[in-house]
Design an enzyme around this catalytic site. Structure first.
Site, PDB file in Angstrom:
ATOM      1  CB  SER A  32      -0.907   0.001   1.231  1.00  0.00           C
ATOM      2  OG  SER A  32      -1.516   1.253   1.425  1.00  0.00           O
ATOM      3  CD  GLU A  71      -2.602   5.488   4.063  1.00  0.00           C
ATOM      4  OE1 GLU A  71      -1.988   5.853   5.092  1.00  0.00           O
ATOM      5  OE2 GLU A  71      -3.406   6.210   3.460  1.00  0.00           O
ATOM      6  CE1 TYR A  90      -4.201  -1.853   5.151  1.00  0.00           C
ATOM      7  CE2 TYR A  90      -3.226   0.267   4.570  1.00  0.00           C
ATOM      8  CZ  TYR A  90      -3.749  -0.947   4.186  1.00  0.00           C
ATOM      9  OH  TYR A  90      -3.831  -1.275   2.852  1.00  0.00           O
TER      10      TYR A  90
END
Length: 347
Positions: free
Chosen positions: A135, A137, A159
């Site tokens: 990801s 992120e 996460y």
């Protein structure tokens, strides 16, 4: 002449947004598709119901198996039974804000779950190629813009930290055990199948419900956060392409454009002839403890090596999502009126 056997693919998270689009893509290419779903007292297969229902007409081969990434022995059993040529690990607790509320579960599913799958593949000795859903992120507090495959990670949520663990374990298994294992560092990708708690779908659902008089306001967090948004249907093609190469490598998948949450609001509400400022209110509970301010991906490597480019534009994505959710809101309005409920309108 003996007929060539179709390739087999195993998808974890097949009932999610990406899993459903990927299943469609692979079935269209003649794959035998297997998906892992968690046992639940309620059905959660809405996104793939059409594929399952049509298989008798199209002849598509699609099979579902109960399992969970936190159950390593269960993963071994499914792998040994299916013997897939390709594995796509898309299963995760994928909501960043929720990961602050459930950090331990997020790590168990997103980090240790990946470890269980990698170890199960190594232990069974199957010549399986694996795609790991990484990801954007992971970049978090970005060190450079745009972000490439070489940009250092600085995760800013449980996460993202779990995804960084999975990223490096995938690299480690590739280098230590000569496994064909790759990471797709996908930037934000959306669709009408996006979960309703994710910001883009939250906006299109609320805006169309407001248009139909079913809702009065939309409560949001940070409107200044900027993201690189693409269409999930485009991005699953990149996943498949990564597993078709001679050499396993990691790739950034992105559009190369960044837009703020406020920009997305403006585009969506303007399509409905509404002024977003009249309906959108900010609520502190939707702010993250540590914000990721700007994500912008550079997919030059994917374009060069995979021949991949995104097809759906930012506005095209918003149009697609508004159209789908407006139809849904209209159906909800009809149901509400049939039940004698008073419904307004913002027409």
């Amino acid at each position: 002449m003996q007929a060539t056997q179709p390739k087999k693919a195993l998808i974890t998270g097949i009932t999610g947004q990406d899993g459903s689009y990927l299943a469609e893509l692979l079935l269209g290419k003649g794959y035998e598709v297997h998906g892992i779903i968690r046992r639940s007292s309620s059905f959660n297969t809405d996104r793939i119901e059409h594929l399952y229902a049509d298989r008798h007409i199209t002849g598509a081969k699609m099979f579902l198996h109960y399992g969970d990434l936190v159950d390593g022995m269960g993963m071994r059993e499914v792998l040994s039974r299916v013997k897939p040529d390709e594995v796509y690990n898309l299963a995760a607790q994928s909501h960043v804000r929720v990961s602050y509320d459930q950090p331990v579960y997020t790590v168990q599913a997103d980090a240790l779950g990946t470890m269980n799958l990698l170890e199960a593949i190594r232990d069974t000795g199957l010549p399986t190629r694996i795609y790991q859903a990484s990801s954007s992120e992971m970049y978090g507090k970005v060190r450079e813009t745009p972000q490439t495959e070489l940009t250092p990670f600085h995760p800013r949520s449980p996460y993202a930290c779990a995804k960084v663990f999975s990223y490096w374990q995938t690299v480690n298994y590739r280098e230590a055990y000569n496994m064909y294992a790759v990471n797709g560092i996908l930037f934000n990708h959306e669709s009408p199948r996006r979960g309703e708690t994710f910001v883009t779908r939250k906006i299109t659902r609320a805006a169309t419900r407001i248009k139909e008089g079913l809702q009065d306001a939309l409560y949001m967090g940070n409107l200044e956060a900027k993201r690189d948004w693409g269409f999930a249907g485009d991005y699953v093609e990149a996943m498949w392409l990564m597993l078709q190469q001679d050499k396993p490598e990691d790739y950034v998948i992105a559009t190369g454009e960044t837009h703020s949450v406020q920009e997305f609001l403006e585009v969506v509400f303007s399509q409905l002839n509404l002024d977003w400022k009249q309906y959108v209110k900010q609520d502190p509970k939707y702010f993250r403890p540590a914000e990721v301010d700007l994500l912008l991906g550079d997919a030059t490597k994917a374009k060069k090596n995979l021949g991949w480019t995104p097809k759906v534009t930012f506005k095209g994505l918003a149009d697609m999502m508004v159209k789908a959710d407006w139809e849904l809101a209209k159906r909800e309005r009809v149901i509400a009126e049939s039940e004698g409920k008073k419904v307004g309108s913002k027409r």
